[in-house]
Design an enzyme around this catalytic site. Structure first.
Site, short mmCIF file in Angstrom:
data_model
loop_
_atom_site.label_atom_id
_atom_site.label_comp_id
_atom_site.label_asym_id
_atom_site.label_seq_id
_atom_site.Cartn_x
_atom_site.Cartn_y
_atom_site.Cartn_z
N HIS A 97 0.89 -1.22 0.17
CA HIS A 97 0.03 0.12 0.06
C HIS A 97 0.91 1.35 0.00
O HIS A 97 2.11 1.16 0.54
CB HIS A 97 -0.82 -0.04 1.36
CG HIS A 97 -2.00 -0.73 1.42
ND1 HIS A 97 -1.80 -2.14 1.29
CD2 HIS A 97 -3.37 -0.66 1.18
CE1 HIS A 97 -3.16 -2.83 1.35
NE2 HIS A 97 -3.87 -1.79 1.22
N ASN A 128 8.02 -4.28 2.94
CA ASN A 128 6.62 -4.04 3.22
C ASN A 128 6.16 -4.52 4.57
O ASN A 128 5.67 -3.78 5.20
CB ASN A 128 5.62 -4.97 2.18
CG ASN A 128 4.28 -4.54 2.30
OD1 ASN A 128 3.82 -3.28 2.50
ND2 ASN A 128 3.45 -5.72 2.47
N GLU A 209 13.86 15.34 -3.61
CA GLU A 209 13.25 16.10 -4.71
C GLU A 209 14.07 15.60 -6.12
O GLU A 209 13.41 15.81 -7.15
CB GLU A 209 13.34 17.41 -4.25
CG GLU A 209 12.22 17.88 -3.69
CD GLU A 209 12.40 19.50 -3.27
OE1 GLU A 209 11.09 20.16 -3.01
OE2 GLU A 209 13.10 20.10 -3.48
N PHE A 216 8.47 18.96 -3.15
CA PHE A 216 7.46 18.98 -1.93
C PHE A 216 7.28 20.09 -0.99
O PHE A 216 8.01 21.25 -1.34
CB PHE A 216 8.76 18.12 -0.95
CG PHE A 216 8.48 16.64 -1.52
CD1 PHE A 216 7.48 15.80 -1.47
CD2 PHE A 216 9.90 16.19 -2.08
CE1 PHE A 216 7.56 14.54 -1.87
CE2 PHE A 216 9.72 14.74 -2.83
CZ PHE A 216 8.68 14.06 -2.67
#
Length: 217
Positions: A97, A128, A209, A216
């Site tokens: 997710h 994960n 970035e 951001f």
């Protein structure tokens, strides 16, 4: 001062999530998707999210059990590459997710929404179920135990591998987290051997970035 201004602005935005890539519904590779519980930039050519952003507060965490009903996102344009649960079968990768389901347990609908496959990327089980999961838990602790409102972004970059369907397996998975007083940026290698301590993978805003190409807050 900057963080106070950021959270003042968030309280008046419809979604509470600034658009970090200039995503729009006119783009195929940077397509803006606004869900009830999160905002997304989706790449309709590769079949994966560029990023998912959401806010998190104590009231978002409730008693709803995990839906676990992974399914194709049929609301994406029909011309886009769309992933379904079968794409991950026998791949060796977890369905990771981006906006995690535990952050949306106040509503059955919102929890089910996190199981749309557009919100899922291939992650190694080590990542994960390890440092990525531990960072998610830390963010919920800030929201529930300390009463903070957070702004969170997550995504994957690069292609270390591909699923049989052609969906890229990210070389790195990342998060950017904003609290009322602080911000931190995390870049995880999507590998099978990792340190369980998510703080091992902290990076600067400037580095994240440059790696992602996003701006951001």
């Amino acid at each position: 001062m900057i963080f106070n201004l950021l959270f003042f602005i968030l309280s008046y935005l419809p979604t509470g999530v600034p658009n970090i890539s200039g995503a729009s519904t006119a783009s195929t590779t940077n397509y803006l998707v606004v869900k009830k519980g999160y905002v997304m930039s989706y790449n309709g050519v590769e079949g994966r999210a560029n990023w998912v952003g959401w806010t998190l507060k104590a009231s978002d965490v409730g008693p709803i059990e995990r839906s676990n009903r992974f399914r194709e996102d049929n609301n994406l344009p029909s011309r886009f590459k769309r992933v379904d649960d079968d794409d991950y079968a026998h791949s060796g990768y977890d369905r990771g997710h981006l906006c995690n389901s535990e952050d949306r347990t106040a509503s059955e609908y919102l929890n089910e929404e996190t199981f749309l496959m557009s919100n899922i990327i291939p992650q190694t089980p080590t990542l994960n179920r390890g440092p990525f999961k531990f960072l998610e838990a830390y963010c919920r602790k800030l929201a529930v135990k300390k009463g903070q409102q957070l702004l969170i972004y997550s995504g994957g970059i690069g292609a270390a591998d591909r699923l049989a369907s052609g969906v890229p397996v990210p070389k790195f998975c990342w998060k950017a987290v904003y609290t009322p007083t602080d911000a931190f940026y995390v870049l995880f290698p999507n590998e099978h051997e990792l340190n369980k301590n998510w703080k091992t993978y902290l990076v600067s805003k400037n580095k994240l970035e440059k790696m992602t190409g996003f701006q951001f807050p």
